[in-house]
Motif scaffolding. Structure first.
Motif, PDB file in Angstrom:
ATOM      1  N   ALA A  32      86.015 -27.609  75.914  1.00  0.00           N
ATOM      2  CA  ALA A  32      87.290 -27.045  76.339  1.00  0.00           C
ATOM      3  C   ALA A  32      87.645 -27.382  77.777  1.00  0.00           C
ATOM      4  CB  ALA A  32      87.276 -25.532  76.170  1.00  0.00           C
ATOM      5  N   SER A  33      86.637 -27.779  78.567  1.00  0.00           N
ATOM      6  CA  SER A  33      86.870 -28.077  79.985  1.00  0.00           C
ATOM      7  C   SER A  33      86.449 -29.492  80.351  1.00  0.00           C
ATOM      8  CB  SER A  33      86.108 -27.068  80.856  1.00  0.00           C
ATOM      9  OG  SER A  33      84.711 -27.145  80.600  1.00  0.00           O
ATOM     10  N   SER A  48      81.917 -26.329  83.010  1.00  0.00           N
ATOM     11  CA  SER A  48      80.709 -26.426  82.182  1.00  0.00           C
ATOM     12  C   SER A  48      79.455 -26.463  83.045  1.00  0.00           C
ATOM     13  CB  SER A  48      80.783 -27.671  81.293  1.00  0.00           C
ATOM     14  OG  SER A  48      80.938 -28.844  82.085  1.00  0.00           O
ATOM     15  N   GLY A  49      79.539 -27.078  84.227  1.00  0.00           N
ATOM     16  CA  GLY A  49      78.396 -27.117  85.137  1.00  0.00           C
ATOM     17  C   GLY A  49      78.067 -25.737  85.675  1.00  0.00           C
ATOM     18  N   LYS A  50      79.100 -24.967  86.012  1.00  0.00           N
ATOM     19  CA  LYS A  50      78.880 -23.596  86.473  1.00  0.00           C
ATOM     20  C   LYS A  50      78.248 -22.753  85.367  1.00  0.00           C
ATOM     21  CE  LYS A  50      82.732 -23.496  89.767  1.00  0.00           C
ATOM     22  NZ  LYS A  50      84.042 -22.882  90.099  1.00  0.00           N
ATOM     23  N   GLN A  51      78.736 -22.946  84.134  1.00  0.00           N
ATOM     24  CA  GLN A  51      78.224 -22.126  83.033  1.00  0.00           C
ATOM     25  C   GLN A  51      76.761 -22.420  82.751  1.00  0.00           C
ATOM     26  OE1 GLN A  51      79.727 -19.638  81.811  1.00  0.00           O
ATOM     27  NE2 GLN A  51      78.591 -19.085  79.969  1.00  0.00           N
ATOM     28  N   ILE A  52      76.372 -23.682  82.850  1.00  0.00           N
ATOM     29  CA  ILE A  52      74.962 -23.990  82.577  1.00  0.00           C
ATOM     30  C   ILE A  52      74.075 -23.405  83.669  1.00  0.00           C
ATOM     31  CG2 ILE A  52      74.626 -26.237  83.741  1.00  0.00           C
ATOM     32  CD1 ILE A  52      73.348 -27.166  81.056  1.00  0.00           C
ATOM     33  N   MET A  53      74.618 -23.311  84.893  1.00  0.00           N
ATOM     34  CA  MET A  53      73.869 -22.646  85.955  1.00  0.00           C
ATOM     35  C   MET A  53      73.751 -21.153  85.672  1.00  0.00           C
ATOM     36  SD  MET A  53      72.738 -24.841  87.941  1.00  0.00           S
ATOM     37  CE  MET A  53      72.948 -26.618  88.109  1.00  0.00           C
ATOM     38  N   PHE A  54      74.824 -20.570  85.170  1.00  0.00           N
ATOM     39  CA  PHE A  54      74.760 -19.151  84.780  1.00  0.00           C
ATOM     40  C   PHE A  54      73.696 -18.952  83.696  1.00  0.00           C
ATOM     41  CE2 PHE A  54      79.558 -18.883  85.849  1.00  0.00           C
ATOM     42  CZ  PHE A  54      79.273 -18.590  87.175  1.00  0.00           C
ATOM     43  N   GLN A 301      94.320 -30.501  70.486  1.00  0.00           N
ATOM     44  CA  GLN A 301      94.851 -29.353  71.217  1.00  0.00           C
ATOM     45  C   GLN A 301      93.949 -29.002  72.401  1.00  0.00           C
ATOM     46  OE1 GLN A 301      98.180 -29.133  69.668  1.00  0.00           O
ATOM     47  NE2 GLN A 301      97.754 -27.056  70.361  1.00  0.00           N
ATOM     48  N   THR A 302      92.653 -29.113  72.162  1.00  0.00           N
ATOM     49  CA  THR A 302      91.679 -28.795  73.209  1.00  0.00           C
ATOM     50  C   THR A 302      91.730 -29.824  74.332  1.00  0.00           C
ATOM     51  OG1 THR A 302      90.205 -27.666  71.644  1.00  0.00           O
ATOM     52  CG2 THR A 302      89.226 -28.473  73.688  1.00  0.00           C
ATOM     53  N   LYS A 303      91.676 -31.093  73.971  1.00  0.00           N
ATOM     54  CA  LYS A 303      91.675 -32.145  74.983  1.00  0.00           C
ATOM     55  C   LYS A 303      93.008 -32.212  75.713  1.00  0.00           C
ATOM     56  CE  LYS A 303      89.604 -36.045  74.133  1.00  0.00           C
ATOM     57  NZ  LYS A 303      89.208 -37.325  73.520  1.00  0.00           N
ATOM     58  N   GLY A 304      94.075 -31.821  75.037  1.00  0.00           N
ATOM     59  CA  GLY A 304      95.389 -31.860  75.669  1.00  0.00           C
ATOM     60  C   GLY A 304      95.673 -30.666  76.549  1.00  0.00           C
ATOM     61  N   GLY A 305      94.775 -29.665  76.526  1.00  0.00           N
ATOM     62  CA  GLY A 305      94.949 -28.493  77.365  1.00  0.00           C
ATOM     63  C   GLY A 305      96.122 -27.618  76.955  1.00  0.00           C
ATOM     64  N   HIS A 311      88.661 -21.851  77.799  1.00  0.00           N
ATOM     65  CA  HIS A 311      87.218 -21.741  78.001  1.00  0.00           C
ATOM     66  C   HIS A 311      86.772 -20.289  78.219  1.00  0.00           C
ATOM     67  CE1 HIS A 311      89.057 -22.070  81.965  1.00  0.00           C
ATOM     68  NE2 HIS A 311      87.986 -21.502  82.478  1.00  0.00           N
ATOM     69  N   THR A 312      87.740 -19.348  78.294  1.00  0.00           N
ATOM     70  CA  THR A 312      87.376 -17.939  78.498  1.00  0.00           C
ATOM     71  C   THR A 312      87.707 -17.130  77.243  1.00  0.00           C
ATOM     72  OG1 THR A 312      89.520 -17.583  79.591  1.00  0.00           O
ATOM     73  CG2 THR A 312      87.625 -18.074  80.997  1.00  0.00           C
ATOM     74  N   ASP A 313      88.822 -16.403  77.283  1.00  0.00           N
ATOM     75  CA  ASP A 313      89.145 -15.507  76.165  1.00  0.00           C
ATOM     76  C   ASP A 313      89.488 -16.251  74.878  1.00  0.00           C
ATOM     77  OD1 ASP A 313      88.788 -13.525  78.021  1.00  0.00           O
ATOM     78  OD2 ASP A 313      90.929 -13.190  78.374  1.00  0.00           O
ATOM     79  N   TYR A 314      89.929 -17.508  74.982  1.00  0.00           N
ATOM     80  CA  TYR A 314      90.372 -18.253  73.795  1.00  0.00           C
ATOM     81  C   TYR A 314      89.358 -19.308  73.358  1.00  0.00           C
ATOM     82  CZ  TYR A 314      95.010 -16.145  74.206  1.00  0.00           C
ATOM     83  OH  TYR A 314      96.053 -15.255  74.242  1.00  0.00           O
ATOM     84  N   ILE A 315      88.096 -19.121  73.697  1.00  0.00           N
ATOM     85  CA  ILE A 315      87.083 -20.131  73.403  1.00  0.00           C
ATOM     86  C   ILE A 315      86.909 -20.363  71.899  1.00  0.00           C
ATOM     87  CG2 ILE A 315      85.186 -18.468  73.417  1.00  0.00           C
ATOM     88  CD1 ILE A 315      85.133 -22.120  74.698  1.00  0.00           C
ATOM     89  N   PHE A 316      87.184 -19.337  71.082  1.00  0.00           N
ATOM     90  CA  PHE A 316      86.995 -19.492  69.639  1.00  0.00           C
ATOM     91  C   PHE A 316      87.981 -20.487  69.034  1.00  0.00           C
ATOM     92  CE2 PHE A 316      86.907 -18.064  65.156  1.00  0.00           C
ATOM     93  CZ  PHE A 316      85.542 -18.100  64.945  1.00  0.00           C
ATOM     94  N   THR A 317      89.085 -20.775  69.744  1.00  0.00           N
ATOM     95  CA  THR A 317      90.023 -21.776  69.236  1.00  0.00           C
ATOM     96  C   THR A 317      89.390 -23.158  69.222  1.00  0.00           C
ATOM     97  OG1 THR A 317      90.968 -22.159  71.441  1.00  0.00           O
ATOM     98  CG2 THR A 317      92.017 -20.480  70.070  1.00  0.00           C
TER      99      THR A 317
END
Length: 418
Positions: A32-33, A48-54, A301-305, A311-317
């Protein structure tokens, strides 16, 4: 009882399900990002880099939780809860505002949302209160105290205002029901929600007439010895007042964005380029995935933004578009398996505190999953709640990890031996 070595009894099935959900969540956040230029997955300038650090930082958190004495969570429940309330209150002085909400602490490049962690503290204190042998949820005074434990943080969160986070706390009523709360509380809540929705869709007079017919039928079908005309009259008068108050509440109490979200849900006065844009794009993305999806990293839709906050509340899309119906069902099955596993382990506890806390964990996770997914398929108004273990964010991932692993520690502490 001696605190036996944690690895002797740890629930590896729950840990496996947790790991799968976190890994799949990161894969979807990455998709998504996905940046336009090639970069390392550890590049913290990217989402995605921040999330993997989390994710990496959850490892020491898990180790600390599993290494600590499980009794500390019961003994320190009031302290944790008090600290949580102080953090919520401190937001009104030191918090940072975003999109009209003051629900974050920001320290340089680091941000923390205390409401995510207060869910844990509230669960612990509620479990401690309900585990007292003298507490009986048939007693009205005991009910008031239990509801007070839940509603105090809700009030502070609503003042931020953050209705989405506040709604999650009401899931704890399910844990109270397991411990003896009368079922009519749940029935009343469900009826109130149904009436609120119906009052927005049909004329109040017609709705009141229909309810009157239903109540008359219920009255005459009830055994004669249980009929109480005064009680039925009071309930019917209250019902009339509630139905006719819905329009006033909708018009004068709800914020504009909340009214827009309800209108979007019912397809009323919707501008697909304004208030209806997010949900419309989310449904397009999910529907375009078909049965098997377009393939990982291949979602147009994802790649086109096109889906905001994907990447947050709508990640299931992203799951729906790239993994299709099959992938979406797989994720939901994993979620349900984790919930059932928590409930199964909770029922095996000898300690009432551990059992109640386990039900609090399952209830909170269920409410998050339910609200996040149902809002995307237009079964519930849009609310800003993350999908546990999937959505981007350090606060939510750490809080969900702590919430789950505190119970895993309790369960591994041999409180479940027969």
């Amino acid at each position: 009882m001696k605190n036996q070595k944690v690895t002797n009894n740890i629930d590896w099935i729950s840990i496996l399900l947790y790991t799968l959900l976190v890994a799949m969540g990161w894969m979807n956040i990455y998709s998504a990002s996905l940046p336009n230029v090639e970069t390392s997955i550890f590049d913290i300038s990217q989402v995605s880099g921040k999330q993997i650090m989390f994710i990496i930082t959850t490892i020491p958190l898990i180790i600390v939780v599993l290494a600590m004495d499980a009794k500390i969570y019961e003994k320190g429940a009031l302290i944790f809860y008090s600290l949580g309330l102080l953090l919520l209150a401190g937001l009104f002085v030191f918090g940072s505002s975003h999109k009209g909400q003051t629900n974050w602490y920001s320290f340089g490049g680091f941000s923390m949302q205390p409401s995510e962690f207060v869910k844990i503290a509230t669960s612990l204190l509620l479990a401690k209160f309900l585990s007292d042998v003298q507490i009986n949820l048939k007693n009205f005074n005991h009910q008031l105290i239990a509801f007070g434990i839940i509603f105090l943080p809700v009030v502070l969160i609503m003042l931020q205002p953050d209705a989405g986070s506040a709604m999650i706390f009401f899931a704890l009523i399910l844990a109270m029901y397991r411990e003896g709360l009368p079922g009519w509380y749940l029935a009343t809540g469900a009826i109130a929600i149904a009436l609120f929705i119906l009052a927005l869709l049909i004329q109040p007079v017609a709705l009141v007439l229909f309810c009157g017919i239903v109540m008359l039928a219920a009255y005459f079908m009830t055994r004669r010895v249980l009929r109480n005309p005064i009680l039925y009259t009071i309930i019917f008068v209250g019902l009339i007042a509630f139905v006719f108050s819905v329009d006033y509440v909708f018009t004068n109490v709800l914020e504009d964005h909340q009214k827009d979200r309800i209108n979007v849900l019912f397809g009323k006065d919707v501008n697909l380029q304004a208030e209806g844009y997010n949900l419309n794009q989310a449904q397009i993305a999910i529907g375009s995935g078909g049965w098997m999806g377009k393939g990982y990293l291949e979602g147009t839709q994802t790649k086109g933004g096109f889906v905001p906050e994907q990447h947050t509340d709508y990640i299931f899309t992203t799951v729906g578009e790239e993994w299709g119906f099959a992938g979406s069902v797989t994720v939901i099955v994993l979620i349900v398996c984790l919930l059932l596993r928590i409930i199964y382990r909770a029922e095996r506890q000898k300690s009432k505190f551990s059992r109640t806390y386990g039900y609090c964990v399952a209830s909170i996770l269920f409410m998050h999953f339910f609200l996040n997914i149902t809002m995307l398929i237009r079964l519930f108004p849009t609310v800003g709640v993350p999908l546990p273990f999937f959505s981007y964010g350090g606060s939510s991932l750490w809080a969900f990890t702590l919430l789950l692993f505190i119970f895993i520690k309790m369960d591994a502490n041999q409180v479940n031996e027969w």
